[in-house]
Design an enzyme around this catalytic site. Structure first.
Site, PDB file in Angstrom:
ATOM      1  N   ALA A  52      30.787  51.851  30.064  1.00 46.66           N
ATOM      2  CA  ALA A  52      31.081  53.251  29.457  1.00 46.66           C
ATOM      3  C   ALA A  52      31.531  54.027  31.093  1.00 46.66           C
ATOM      4  O   ALA A  52      31.736  55.428  31.558  1.00 46.66           O
ATOM      5  CB  ALA A  52      30.600  54.298  28.541  1.00 46.66           C
ATOM      6  N   ASP A 106      33.557  54.014  33.542  1.00 44.01           N
ATOM      7  CA  ASP A 106      34.855  54.710  32.688  1.00 44.01           C
ATOM      8  C   ASP A 106      34.602  56.244  33.417  1.00 44.01           C
ATOM      9  O   ASP A 106      35.395  57.419  33.531  1.00 44.01           O
ATOM     10  CB  ASP A 106      35.117  54.892  31.774  1.00 44.01           C
ATOM     11  CG  ASP A 106      36.077  53.341  31.912  1.00 44.01           C
ATOM     12  OD1 ASP A 106      35.715  52.544  32.192  1.00 44.01           O
ATOM     13  OD2 ASP A 106      35.749  52.955  30.205  1.00 44.01           O
ATOM     14  N   SER A 146      51.789  27.609  57.982  1.00 44.44           N
ATOM     15  CA  SER A 146      51.627  25.967  56.446  1.00 44.44           C
ATOM     16  C   SER A 146      51.089  25.110  56.982  1.00 44.44           C
ATOM     17  O   SER A 146      49.964  24.875  57.876  1.00 44.44           O
ATOM     18  CB  SER A 146      53.170  25.716  56.004  1.00 44.44           C
ATOM     19  OG  SER A 146      53.298  24.786  56.888  1.00 44.44           O
ATOM     20  N   LYS A 151      42.055  23.891  47.523  1.00 44.59           N
ATOM     21  CA  LYS A 151      43.568  24.522  47.544  1.00 44.59           C
ATOM     22  C   LYS A 151      43.821  25.312  46.008  1.00 44.59           C
ATOM     23  O   LYS A 151      44.146  24.584  45.768  1.00 44.59           O
ATOM     24  CB  LYS A 151      44.028  23.211  48.256  1.00 44.59           C
ATOM     25  CG  LYS A 151      45.587  23.839  48.525  1.00 44.59           C
ATOM     26  CD  LYS A 151      46.871  23.165  49.604  1.00 44.59           C
ATOM     27  CE  LYS A 151      47.881  22.656  49.798  1.00 44.59           C
ATOM     28  NZ  LYS A 151      49.605  23.905  48.850  1.00 44.59           N
ATOM     29  N   LYS A 164      45.967  16.225  48.469  1.00 41.33           N
ATOM     30  CA  LYS A 164      46.447  16.888  47.510  1.00 41.33           C
ATOM     31  C   LYS A 164      45.675  15.714  45.898  1.00 41.33           C
ATOM     32  O   LYS A 164      45.556  14.903  46.174  1.00 41.33           O
ATOM     33  CB  LYS A 164      47.930  17.012  46.777  1.00 41.33           C
ATOM     34  CG  LYS A 164      48.611  16.706  47.953  1.00 41.33           C
ATOM     35  CD  LYS A 164      48.940  18.395  47.436  1.00 41.33           C
ATOM     36  CE  LYS A 164      50.580  18.981  47.307  1.00 41.33           C
ATOM     37  NZ  LYS A 164      51.415  20.301  46.576  1.00 41.33           N
ATOM     38  N   CYS A 196      51.332  18.622   2.284  1.00 38.96           N
ATOM     39  CA  CYS A 196      51.166  18.575   1.016  1.00 38.96           C
ATOM     40  C   CYS A 196      52.587  18.968   0.042  1.00 38.96           C
ATOM     41  O   CYS A 196      52.958  18.839  -1.203  1.00 38.96           O
ATOM     42  CB  CYS A 196      50.587  19.910   1.212  1.00 38.96           C
ATOM     43  SG  CYS A 196      51.377  21.000   0.835  1.00 38.96           S
TER      44      CYS A 196
HETATM   45  S1  IVH Z   1      44.870  27.695  55.425  1.00 36.71           S
HETATM   46  C1  IVH Z   1      46.523  28.001  58.915  1.00 36.71           C
HETATM   47  N1  IVH Z   1      43.148  27.489  53.094  1.00 36.71           N
HETATM   48  O1  IVH Z   1      48.218  26.941  51.232  1.00 36.71           O
HETATM   49  C2  IVH Z   1      46.412  27.569  57.707  1.00 36.71           C
HETATM   50  N2  IVH Z   1      46.148  28.220  52.910  1.00 36.71           N
HETATM   51  O2  IVH Z   1      50.413  25.909  53.464  1.00 36.71           O
HETATM   52  C3  IVH Z   1      46.787  28.091  56.482  1.00 36.71           C
HETATM   53  N3  IVH Z   1      46.376  28.333  50.508  1.00 36.71           N
HETATM   54  O3  IVH Z   1      50.789  28.479  50.929  1.00 36.71           O
HETATM   55  C4  IVH Z   1      46.138  27.859  55.526  1.00 36.71           C
HETATM   56  N4  IVH Z   1      43.735  27.485  49.749  1.00 36.71           N
HETATM   57  O4  IVH Z   1      48.919  29.850  50.451  1.00 36.71           O
HETATM   58  C5  IVH Z   1      44.398  27.574  53.156  1.00 36.71           C
HETATM   59  N5  IVH Z   1      41.815  26.869  51.105  1.00 36.71           N
HETATM   60  C6  IVH Z   1      42.895  27.603  51.880  1.00 36.71           C
HETATM   61  C7  IVH Z   1      44.155  27.383  50.901  1.00 36.71           C
HETATM   62  C8  IVH Z   1      45.937  27.230  51.552  1.00 36.71           C
HETATM   63  C9  IVH Z   1      45.274  27.708  49.717  1.00 36.71           C
HETATM   64  C10 IVH Z   1      48.244  27.409  50.490  1.00 36.71           C
HETATM   65  C11 IVH Z   1      47.853  28.878  51.185  1.00 36.71           C
HETATM   66  C12 IVH Z   1      50.217  28.224  51.905  1.00 36.71           C
HETATM   67  C13 IVH Z   1      49.232  26.504  51.885  1.00 36.71           C
HETATM   68  C14 IVH Z   1      49.169  25.938  52.857  1.00 36.71           C
END
Ligand code: IVH
Length: 690
Positions: free
Chosen positions: A47, A50, A95, A134, A336, A433
């Site tokens: 509150a 706000d 990536s 990740k 993964k 039932c």
């Molecule tokens: S590092 C140069 N750290 O995973 C390294 N990426 O291909 C750049 N992701 O879509 C990425 N958690 O958004 C990094 N702890 C993390 C992450 C992460 C998720 C995603 C990122 C990207 C993909 C990497």
């Protein structure tokens, strides 16, 4: 309480008192917002926030010339766009290479590559890595100039992304303004995601309205970020974690001089960015493997989806030495976990009857390994959602299982449908039932009208009452309840307390000793608390939290039973739907009768003063329980802590005030010692509660 010195270094303005007030309001609101969204430790009541917010809004309306993009009022609003502008990433958004094997070899292969590239011998020390989660969301680059958020961009193709600043501003966890002393140009990279509970709640609302649900948190987050109308994006509950940097003022020009990735993350945290508590240093492959296993075991308990962990070389000098191959750095890899979505065949569609009589269509599946377990049933929620997803027997369906959420069918692979298959229909009478199945016009759910006459509802009602979080009758499990209901031994809840040794011992596969245990457990369950009892009655829409609020507000069961709908809506957390449900429940003489009979059987709780009246020695404190305490059960300990105003959290962080450790305490105790969080035993906890 969090300290608030983070944002107070703005130079004083020689302007009018009103303008100074505007600046002060902004600083307070930034600090309170940071405490609330990022630290999860509010420092003022909602509150108060706000009130200050409205005061700032009024001043800005009167003086539009004072409006700045970093004002806390600028999170919401903005006009819908026709399209997003394109943004060029000066530092490309790369990536990372993914190791898909879910065993240890991913970490070993990565460490071996790094060592080879750095020309290290077997005799050289292990390489130091940072291990991170990740996150399963979407990558975002946040650009700050002179400490003010000026742009937020998606990754796009890595070089060109989309300008989604308007939508990103609506995320409370993302600072609009940084404390003094940050680099002139600072791009923070991280992941925008949606928590699982936010996702479930959002989908539940969509379902209630009969609208399209979202497939998974990642899609929901991506959809929200790419909303052209920021008003809609603002209603989607998004969160953010930082994990890296883009363009930053170079060190020679006064920029920061980090030497490790870990130090950089800690600095981002000190600037107000959310950084996951699980970030850890790992030396060599064995510690990477241990991290992968530790996080894998805890994955279900995390409040958000992760699809793996990420390993990064900690030293930034070594990162530079390792460099990149095409679009991927050599110094990082993603490792993964088993997927949380899989495709499998729908073998049939059954209908289950729940505690409140709700009929749920459930897909019987060709068993499939998903989210770490084998799934052979998945909910389809209700007829309308089943129809919208066009699920039919024989289809190949996408099944999702994440965390503790029950597996669900999120869609089908349409192209593979065989020949004509008839559409699923809801039965007209209850499959258990035989009572009529009804559906109110405003409702999406079909229900069995049999009430406690319906054995399925009776079973669920008893299991609900007897569960750990309700009145707790230890040992009263599904198989036993099935027998008791099917043999008509139990028709209503109070019948439970009429169970004698001889009745129990006469049941199938019931040993004398087990029967004695059940009788003892029933006896023990009679001493309970009012919130547990109220929750245990299984009133629609009355969950644990609502039950607690009701008791806090009214104090006694009689007061709750006799409250008008209007009085009930006066309780925080109780809206018109919950109030109506409660009122209808207690308006039925047979429900009151059940309550009276349970009391007559000896079920009691300390009644009288509202729970609120007592002292609150743990107000504002967060505790974590680990291991087995000598006398208190985990739920009892939690109840005591909560009654004393404290909060119980599942994981240890710097925000944890105490860890209460019992026998065989595990990694949470280690973490507490590492972070210097005080550790108590049961006696210590009881001492605190005095
Ligand atoms: S590092 C140069 N750290 O995973 C390294 N990426 O291909 C750049 N992701 O879509 C990425 N958690 O958004 C990094 N702890 C993390 C992450 C992460 C998720 C995603 C990122 C990207 C993909 C990497």
């Amino acid at each position: 309480m969090a300290t608030l010195d983070l944002f107070s270094s703005e130079p004083a303005q020689p302007d009018s008192a009103a303008h100074q007030r505007v600046q002060a309001l902004r600083e307070w609101l930034h600090a309170y917002g940071h405490a609330y969204y990022v630290l999860d430790a509010p420092v003022v009541p909602d509150a108060e926030y706000d009130r200050l917010f409205q005061e700032l809004q009024a001043l800005e309306t009167a003086h539009p010339e004072w409006l700045t993009p970093d004002s806390p009022t600028q999170r919401v609003g903005g006009k819908p766009l026709d399209a997003f502008a394109t943004v060029r990433h000066v530092v490309p958004m790369l990536s990372i290479r993914t190791e898909t094997d879910t065993e240890s070899t991913g970490a070993e292969a990565f460490d071996a590559r790094v060592r080879k590239e750095l020309e290290l011998d077997a005799g050289d020390a292990p390489v130091e890595y940072v291990a991170e989660l990740k996150f399963d969301g979407l990558a975002m680059s946040l650009r700050y100039e002179q400490g003010v958020l000026v742009q937020a961009a998606t990754r796009g193709d890595g070089e060109y992304g989309e300008d989604v600043t308007q939508n990103i501003r609506t995320i409370g966890q993302i600072p609009l303004k940084l404390p003094a002393g940050v680099p002139a140009v600072l791009e923070v990279r991280g992941e925008v995601y949606m928590r699982r509970d936010d996702f479930e709640a959002m989908n539940e609302k969509q379902r209630e309205k009969g609208e399209k649900t979202f497939v998974n948190p990642r899609n929901a987050a991506a959809g929200a970020v790419r909303q052209l109308d920021p008003g809609i994006a603002a209603q989607r509950p998004l969160s953010f974690f930082a994990y890296g940097l883009g363009e930053v003022t170079p060190t020679e020009q006064g920029g920061p001089a980090f030497s490790t990735h870990y130090a950089m993350l800690q600095t981002l945290k000190s600037w107000g960015f959310p950084v996951a508590a699980q970030v850890d240093i790992a030396r060599g492959a064995p510690e990477l493997i241990a991290y992968h296993q530790r996080i894998g075991a805890a994955r279900d308990q995390l409040p958000y989806d992760i699809d793996g962990v990420v390993y990064k070389v900690n030293s930034l000098a070594l990162q530079r030495q390792l460099g990149f191959i095409t679009r991927e750095p050599r110094w990082a890899v993603a490792h993964k976990y088993p997927a949380q979505e899989q495709i499998t065949k729908v073998l049939g569609i059954d209908v289950q009857v729940g505690r409140t009589g709700k009929l749920t269509p459930v897909a019987r599946l060709d068993p499939v390994f998903v989210g770490g377990t084998t799934v052979s049933n998945a909910t389809l929620h209700n007829l309308f959602e089943l129809r919208r997803k066009r699920v039919r027997v024989g289809d190949r369906a996408i099944v999702r299982r994440a965390g503790d959420v029950i597996p669900e069918v999120v869609g089908i692979v349409v192209a593979t449908r065989p020949a004509y298959v008839p559409n699923f229909r809801m039965p007209r009478s209850c499959p258990i039932c035989g009572s009529a199945v009804v559906r109110e016009k405003t409702e999406m759910n079909h229900r069995c009208s049999g009430g406690l006459f319906c054995p399925a509802q009776r079973k669920q009602a008893i299991l609900h009452y007897a569960q750990r979080r309700a009145v707790e009758v230890e040992g009263l499990g599904e198989k036993l309840v099935d027998q008791l209901v099917e043999s008509n031994t139990i028709r209503t809840l109070p019948d439970l307390y009429k169970l004698g040794l001889s009745t129990l011992a006469a049941l199938d596969r019931m040993a004398e000793k087990s029967a004695q245990n059940i009788v003892a457990a029933l006896e023990k369950s009679k001493q309970t608390t009012l919130p547990r009892f109220l929750f245990g009655l299984g009133i629609r829409h009355v969950g644990e939290a609502t039950a607690k609020e009701l008791v806090r507000h009214f104090g006694t069961l009689d007061a709750i039973m006799d409250a008008s709908e209007e009085a009930l809506t006066g309780v925080s957390d109780v809206g018109p739907i919950v109030a109506k449900s409660l009122h209808t429940f207690f308006a039925q003489p047979h429900n009151r009768e059940v309550v009276e009979q349970l009391r007559a059987c000896g079920v009691t709780w300390p009644e009288g003063a509202p729970a609120d009246a007592g002292p609150k020695p743990l107000a504002g404190k967060t505790l974590v329980l680990t291991g087995t305490l000598p006398t208190l059960g985990r739920d009892a300990a939690k109840d005591l802590i909560e009654a004393a105003g404290g909060k119980v959290s599942g994981s240890v962080s710097k925000k944890t005030h105490y860890v209460v450790a019992g026998a065989e305490a595990g990694s949470k105790l280690d973490k507490a010692q590492e972070l210097g969080v005080p550790v108590l035993d049961e006696a210590g906890l009881l001492e605190l509660l005095k």
